[in-house]
Design a protein around this motif. Structure first.
Motif, PDB file in Angstrom:
ATOM      1  N   THR A  71     -18.398  28.007 -26.611  1.00 15.73           N
ATOM      2  CA  THR A  71     -17.203  27.171 -26.639  1.00 15.73           C
ATOM      3  C   THR A  71     -17.605  25.790 -27.154  1.00 15.73           C
ATOM      4  O   THR A  71     -18.786  25.439 -27.171  1.00 15.73           O
ATOM      5  CB  THR A  71     -16.578  27.041 -25.241  1.00 15.73           C
ATOM      6  OG1 THR A  71     -17.582  26.623 -24.322  1.00 15.73           O
ATOM      7  CG2 THR A  71     -16.006  28.367 -24.774  1.00 15.73           C
TER       8      THR A  71
ATOM      9  N   GLU B 285     -12.820  29.066 -27.991  1.00 15.29           N
ATOM     10  CA  GLU B 285     -13.963  29.957 -27.908  1.00 15.29           C
ATOM     11  C   GLU B 285     -14.272  30.528 -29.284  1.00 15.29           C
ATOM     12  O   GLU B 285     -13.375  30.922 -30.014  1.00 15.29           O
ATOM     13  CB  GLU B 285     -13.622  31.075 -26.937  1.00 15.29           C
ATOM     14  CG  GLU B 285     -14.778  31.943 -26.588  1.00 15.29           C
ATOM     15  CD  GLU B 285     -14.372  32.999 -25.572  1.00 15.29           C
ATOM     16  OE1 GLU B 285     -14.018  32.624 -24.446  1.00 15.29           O
ATOM     17  OE2 GLU B 285     -14.390  34.169 -25.929  1.00 15.29           O
TER      18      GLU B 285
ATOM     19  N   ALA C  19     -18.128  27.173 -21.331  1.00 16.37           N
ATOM     20  CA  ALA C  19     -16.921  27.222 -20.500  1.00 16.37           C
ATOM     21  C   ALA C  19     -16.525  28.659 -20.169  1.00 16.37           C
ATOM     22  O   ALA C  19     -15.917  28.920 -19.144  1.00 16.37           O
ATOM     23  CB  ALA C  19     -15.776  26.507 -21.206  1.00 16.37           C
ATOM     24  N   HIS C  20     -16.881  29.607 -21.038  1.00 12.66           N
ATOM     25  CA  HIS C  20     -16.489  30.999 -20.853  1.00 12.66           C
ATOM     26  C   HIS C  20     -17.371  31.738 -19.854  1.00 12.66           C
ATOM     27  O   HIS C  20     -17.103  32.880 -19.505  1.00 12.66           O
ATOM     28  CB  HIS C  20     -16.534  31.721 -22.206  1.00 12.66           C
ATOM     29  CG  HIS C  20     -17.906  31.698 -22.833  1.00 12.66           C
ATOM     30  ND1 HIS C  20     -18.470  30.546 -23.327  1.00 12.66           N
ATOM     31  CD2 HIS C  20     -18.820  32.664 -23.017  1.00 12.66           C
ATOM     32  CE1 HIS C  20     -19.675  30.818 -23.800  1.00 12.66           C
ATOM     33  NE2 HIS C  20     -19.917  32.094 -23.620  1.00 12.66           N
TER      34      HIS C  20
ATOM     35  N   ARG D 200     -19.809  21.864 -16.268  1.00 13.28           N
ATOM     36  CA  ARG D 200     -18.661  22.772 -16.286  1.00 13.28           C
ATOM     37  C   ARG D 200     -17.472  22.189 -15.541  1.00 13.28           C
ATOM     38  O   ARG D 200     -16.332  22.533 -15.792  1.00 13.28           O
ATOM     39  CB  ARG D 200     -19.020  24.113 -15.648  1.00 13.28           C
ATOM     40  CG  ARG D 200     -19.963  24.944 -16.491  1.00 13.28           C
ATOM     41  CD  ARG D 200     -20.355  26.174 -15.726  1.00 13.28           C
ATOM     42  NE  ARG D 200     -19.193  26.743 -15.083  1.00 13.28           N
ATOM     43  CZ  ARG D 200     -18.317  27.542 -15.676  1.00 13.28           C
ATOM     44  NH1 ARG D 200     -18.485  27.878 -16.916  1.00 13.28           N
ATOM     45  NH2 ARG D 200     -17.279  27.999 -15.027  1.00 13.28           N
TER      46      ARG D 200
ATOM     47  N   ASP E  74     -16.056  22.410 -20.337  1.00 15.32           N
ATOM     48  CA  ASP E  74     -15.023  22.238 -19.321  1.00 15.32           C
ATOM     49  C   ASP E  74     -13.784  23.049 -19.690  1.00 15.32           C
ATOM     50  O   ASP E  74     -13.101  22.764 -20.670  1.00 15.32           O
ATOM     51  CB  ASP E  74     -14.695  20.739 -19.226  1.00 15.32           C
ATOM     52  CG  ASP E  74     -13.752  20.430 -18.082  1.00 15.32           C
ATOM     53  OD1 ASP E  74     -13.233  21.381 -17.471  1.00 15.32           O
ATOM     54  OD2 ASP E  74     -13.554  19.237 -17.808  1.00 15.32           O
ATOM     55  N   GLU E  75     -13.504  24.062 -18.868  1.00 20.28           N
ATOM     56  CA  GLU E  75     -12.413  24.994 -19.165  1.00 20.28           C
ATOM     57  C   GLU E  75     -11.046  24.313 -19.166  1.00 20.28           C
ATOM     58  O   GLU E  75     -10.088  24.847 -19.711  1.00 20.28           O
ATOM     59  CB  GLU E  75     -12.415  26.103 -18.110  1.00 20.28           C
ATOM     60  CG  GLU E  75     -12.353  27.469 -18.711  1.00 20.28           C
ATOM     61  CD  GLU E  75     -12.426  28.530 -17.619  1.00 20.28           C
ATOM     62  OE1 GLU E  75     -12.276  29.689 -17.969  1.00 20.28           O
ATOM     63  OE2 GLU E  75     -12.630  28.180 -16.435  1.00 20.28           O
ATOM     64  N   SER E  76     -10.961  23.135 -18.536  1.00 15.35           N
ATOM     65  CA  SER E  76      -9.663  22.476 -18.433  1.00 15.35           C
ATOM     66  C   SER E  76      -9.334  21.656 -19.680  1.00 15.35           C
ATOM     67  O   SER E  76      -8.248  21.112 -19.800  1.00 15.35           O
ATOM     68  CB  SER E  76      -9.634  21.586 -17.184  1.00 15.35           C
ATOM     69  OG  SER E  76     -10.586  20.549 -17.325  1.00 15.35           O
TER      70      SER E  76
ATOM     71  N   GLY F 185     -12.824  23.144 -24.378  1.00 18.18           N
ATOM     72  CA  GLY F 185     -13.425  24.144 -23.494  1.00 18.18           C
ATOM     73  C   GLY F 185     -12.801  25.516 -23.674  1.00 18.18           C
ATOM     74  O   GLY F 185     -13.444  26.534 -23.466  1.00 18.18           O
ATOM     75  N   ARG F 186     -11.531  25.508 -24.073  1.00 17.99           N
ATOM     76  CA  ARG F 186     -10.841  26.799 -24.253  1.00 17.99           C
ATOM     77  C   ARG F 186     -11.017  27.344 -25.669  1.00 17.99           C
ATOM     78  O   ARG F 186     -10.677  28.478 -25.942  1.00 17.99           O
ATOM     79  CB  ARG F 186      -9.356  26.645 -23.912  1.00 17.99           C
ATOM     80  CG  ARG F 186      -9.101  26.550 -22.409  1.00 17.99           C
ATOM     81  CD  ARG F 186      -7.633  26.619 -22.098  1.00 17.99           C
ATOM     82  NE  ARG F 186      -6.901  25.512 -22.683  1.00 17.99           N
ATOM     83  CZ  ARG F 186      -6.682  24.345 -22.064  1.00 17.99           C
ATOM     84  NH1 ARG F 186      -7.143  24.158 -20.853  1.00 17.99           N
ATOM     85  NH2 ARG F 186      -6.015  23.388 -22.659  1.00 17.99           N
TER      86      ARG F 186
END
Ligand SMILES: Nc1nc2c(ncn2[C@@H]2O[C@H](COP(=O)(O)OP(=O)(O)OP(=O)(O)O)[C@@H](O)[C@H]2O)c(=O)[nH]1
Ligand SMILES: [Mg+2]
Length: 295
Positions: free
Chosen positions: A46, A59, A215-216, A275, A50-52, A56-57
């Motif tokens: 990613t 991919e 992030a994944h 993360r 940080d997925e937020s 981060g999203r």
């Protein structure tokens, strides 16, 4: 050509596909990709940890069906970053791909610091310098699909050109401040010449990356990139988050007892923090103790 129903981003380097049409490979021949085989592995990264966040999203699939991740790090120019190597290891174990550490520019600096950092890991490694014998590396690549990852300027394309002379991959220079120039801009799979004991393998050259976002990868899987620490966690309380401020986390005692390198634990905890959006975003893959770490 890709059949329209497959979607825009469906085919990646390493995919095995079904073709319909003229498959002679002659100049001007046109075939259509109609189906993609189920993948045996998928290496992802990613843009951010940080997925937020949007980054981060975001991919990216680096390569499909690789069975070996060759983490390419120069010993100097640009300097090695163990934090980056640690991230690649997490990604490799998460994807079920075997890691191999490839230390280039061994003519410029010794490997002791980097190799010492991974003592507890039994991570296989090879040293590369201009004109060095590549027999060990060739043996490790034979019969497998290997993907090279690393920062820009570490010598991935230089190495591919030595392994596959017909490759003619463009090679760039490294700037005075030790940064590559992002010479390679897309991933390319090349067939390796067959060796005496194994079938021909494939090697995938990829563009240099600045960081390897994770992030994944779940917090739990993150630990699998640290096999030297995993064993200690059987003594942790249930659902221990393993953070630096967990009083009962068994990882601290494990390191104090000399069973793992304290820098590896610190690196793991930096990844955990990153993360959660708490890491140093500027240089996420730099560990204290790396050459030039404080600069
Ligand atoms: N001294 C030394 N220089 C090397 C070695 N390997 C590569 N180089 C030099 O490092 C520079 C960058 O090499 P590349 O092969 O373009 O690096 P890359 O990893 O493909 O870079 P990107 O495509 O930007 O990701 C070139 O000037 C190479 O000549 C080595 O073993 N020793
Ligand atoms: Mg390159």
């Amino acid at each position: 050509m890709r059949a329209r129903e497959l979607g825009r981003k469906s085919v990646v380097v390493g995919d095995r596909v079904w073709l319909v049409g003229d498959v002679t490979g002659a100049p001007g021949a046109l075939a259509r990709i109609v189906r993609i085989a189920e993948r045996t592995s998928v290496l992802r990264r990613t843009a951010d940890d940080d997925e937020s966040t949007a980054e981060g999203r975001l991919e990216r699939v680096v390569v499909a069906n690789a069975d070996q991740l060759v983490i390419v790090s120069a010993l100097a120019d640009p300097p090695p970053r163990t934090g980056f190597i640690d991230r690649c290891l997490v990604a490799a174990y998460d994807a079920g791909i075997e890691p191999l550490l490839c230390l280039t520019k061994a003519d410029l600096a010794g490997p002791e610091a980097v190799v010492g950092y991974y003592t507890e890991l039994e991570l296989p490694y090879v040293l590369i310098r201009p004109g060095s014998d590549l027999a060990d590396l060739r043996a490790l690549l034979a019969g497998r699909v290997s993907v090279l990852v690393g920062h820009s300027g570490v010598g991935k394309s230089t190495l591919v050109n030595r392994l596959v002379p017909a490759a003619e991959r463009a090679v760039g220079t490294v700037s005075a401040i030790g940064r590559g120039r992002h010479t390679s801009t897309s991933a390319v799979a090349l067939r390796l010449p067959p060796g005496p004991d194994a079938g021909p393998g494939w090697i995938v050259d990829t563009p240099g990356v600045r960081s390897f976002g994770l992030a994944h990868v779940s917090a739990e899987s993150l630990l699998h990139g640290f096999p030297d620490l995993v064993e200690a966690t059987v003594d942790c309380p249930a659902n221990c988050p393993h953070g630096a401020d967990e009083a009962d986390c068994a990882l601290d005692a494990w390191v104090t007892a000399g069973k793992a390198d304290p820098r590896r634990l610190a690196s793991y905890r930096r990844l955990l923090a990153s993360r959660l959006g708490e890491g140093d975003v500027r240089e996420p893959e730099r560990n204290p103790g790396d050459p030039l770490a404080g600069s």
